[in-house]
Design an enzyme around this catalytic site. Sequence first.
Site, PDB file in Angstrom:
ATOM      1  N   GLY A  55       0.800  -1.213   0.000  1.00 35.02           N
ATOM      2  CA  GLY A  55       0.000   0.000   0.000  1.00 35.02           C
ATOM      3  C   GLY A  55       0.832   1.261   0.000  1.00 35.02           C
ATOM      4  CG  ASN A  84      -2.125  -7.756  -2.040  1.00 33.14           C
ATOM      5  OD1 ASN A  84      -1.370  -8.582  -2.531  1.00 33.14           O
ATOM      6  ND2 ASN A  84      -2.440  -7.786  -0.757  1.00 33.14           N
ATOM      7  NE  ARG A  87      -3.802  -2.868   1.543  1.00 32.53           N
ATOM      8  CZ  ARG A  87      -4.280  -4.086   1.291  1.00 32.53           C
ATOM      9  NH1 ARG A  87      -5.394  -4.235   0.598  1.00 32.53           N
ATOM     10  NH2 ARG A  87      -3.657  -5.155   1.735  1.00 32.53           N
ATOM     11  CG  ASP A 144       1.779  -4.919   7.046  1.00 37.15           C
ATOM     12  OD1 ASP A 144       2.831  -5.536   7.315  1.00 37.15           O
ATOM     13  OD2 ASP A 144       0.844  -5.431   6.409  1.00 37.15           O
ATOM     14  CB  CYS A 202      -4.057  -3.069   7.235  1.00 37.17           C
ATOM     15  SG  CYS A 202      -3.378  -1.433   7.600  1.00 37.17           S
ATOM     16  CB  CYS A 355     -11.348 -14.595  15.032  1.00 39.80           C
ATOM     17  SG  CYS A 355      -9.621 -15.107  15.223  1.00 39.80           S
TER      18      CYS A 355
END
Length: 397
Positions: A55, A84, A87, A144, A202, A355
Site C-alpha cells: 500500500g 491487495n 490499495r 505493516d 490492516c 475468528c
Amino acid sequence: MNPDAIDLLGDRPAAAPLSPPEIQRYARHLIMPEVAMEGQQRLKASRVLCIGTGGLGSPLTLYLAAAGVGTIGLVDFDVVDVSNLQRQIIHFTSDVGRPKVTSAQEKLQAINPELTIIRHERALNSTNALETFAGYDVIVDGTDNFPTRYLVNDACVLLGKPNVYGSIFRFDGQASVFFPPHGPCYRCLYPEPPPPGLVPSCAEGGVLGILPGLIGVVQATETVKLLLGQGKPLVGRLLLYDALDMSFRELKVRKNPKCPICGPNRTIHALIDYDEFCGVRGAEPAASPTSAAGAITPLELKALLDRGERPFILDVRNPEEIAICRIAGSTVIPLPELPQRLGELDRNAPMVVHCKSGMRSAKAIKLLEAEGFRGMRDLTGGILAWIKDVDPSQPVY
C-alpha cells in the site's frame, strides 16, 4: 539552502550529465531553483531502498521513479493477492500470484526505463538487514508490522541512515523521518511495542484504499527533500492525518535520553530478535494461551458436522467481516461485545470458537475460561483455514 534542511549527500560527486531525453523528461524540475540541473543530477546519483511494495510502497516507488531517483531497491517476499488490489496500485489484476518485486519492477521501468531497480526478494531479518541497507542513501519503511519497524529503525541507527516512516490503519495515517543525531528515532517515539494482538493489523481492521496513497506520497516527498538537501524534513515531527475529518495535526517528537539505541548510554549495539522483542510467535495463528481449551482443525470440525454432531460455533469477528464469509450455523458475538453477552452462551456445552485467523479467538477463549466456561476448542487458522480446507467457494479477505 534552508537552515532546517539536511544535506544528506554532501559533496558526493554528481551523476553523469543528463542526456537530452532526460532533460526533456525532467524539464519541470530543472526550471525550479530548488532542484535545477544540480539537484536532478543528485537524484540520478541517489540510491533509495523501499521496504515493502504494498500500500505505501506503491505510490512511494511510482513517484520516486517518476522523479528520477537513479537506483531504487525493493524489499518484499510476498506475491500479489486479489485483496491487495484495492490499495496497492502498482499491481494489476494480471499480476495476481506473481512476486510483488517483479510486478513492481516492471511498472517502475515502464514509467522510467533509465532507472536501476534492484530486487531483494527476501524476508528482512536481523541477519540480512545491515547488508541490505548498506548501499543505500535513504531507507523508506512501508511495512505493516511492529517487528520489522523496530528492525528497520535499529538498522538505520546503526548505519547512520535516515528512516522515512509511514503507517496506515483504517482512516488514519502517520509519517515522520527518524534520523539520529539530527533528531529522534522510532524507539524514542515508541520505546516498547504494544502487547501482541492489542493493535489490529490492516488485515484485521481494514484500511481505506486511498489512504496509503496520501501517506506514501508524503514519504516520497520527504525522501526527495533529503536527497536534494532542501526544505524542512519531518525530523522530530510526527504528521498525523485523519481522512474522515480531512485534517492534519503535527506532534513534536523529542530525542529520548534513555533511548536504548540512539541515547548517550545506549544498550543496543547490534540487531536483536525482533519477533521475540515484539512477542510474536512466528507466522502460525496464535494458539489459546490457556491449557484447558484444545484446538480443532477445519477438517475435524467438518467431520463432526458430517456425523451429525452440532457443537456451538462462536464467531467473534466483526459484522463487516461476517458479510464477506461465515460458517453456516455459527453464532456471531464480536469480541468487544463478548463480556456483556456471556448470558447468551451455555457454560457447559461443547463450543468451537473462531475468528479470521486465530488471534481474537484465542483472546475470546481466555476470557471465557476466566468466566468458568468449559469444553471450548479453538478453530485452527480461523475462517481462512475453513475456506481453504473445507469451503473454497467462499471469498477470503
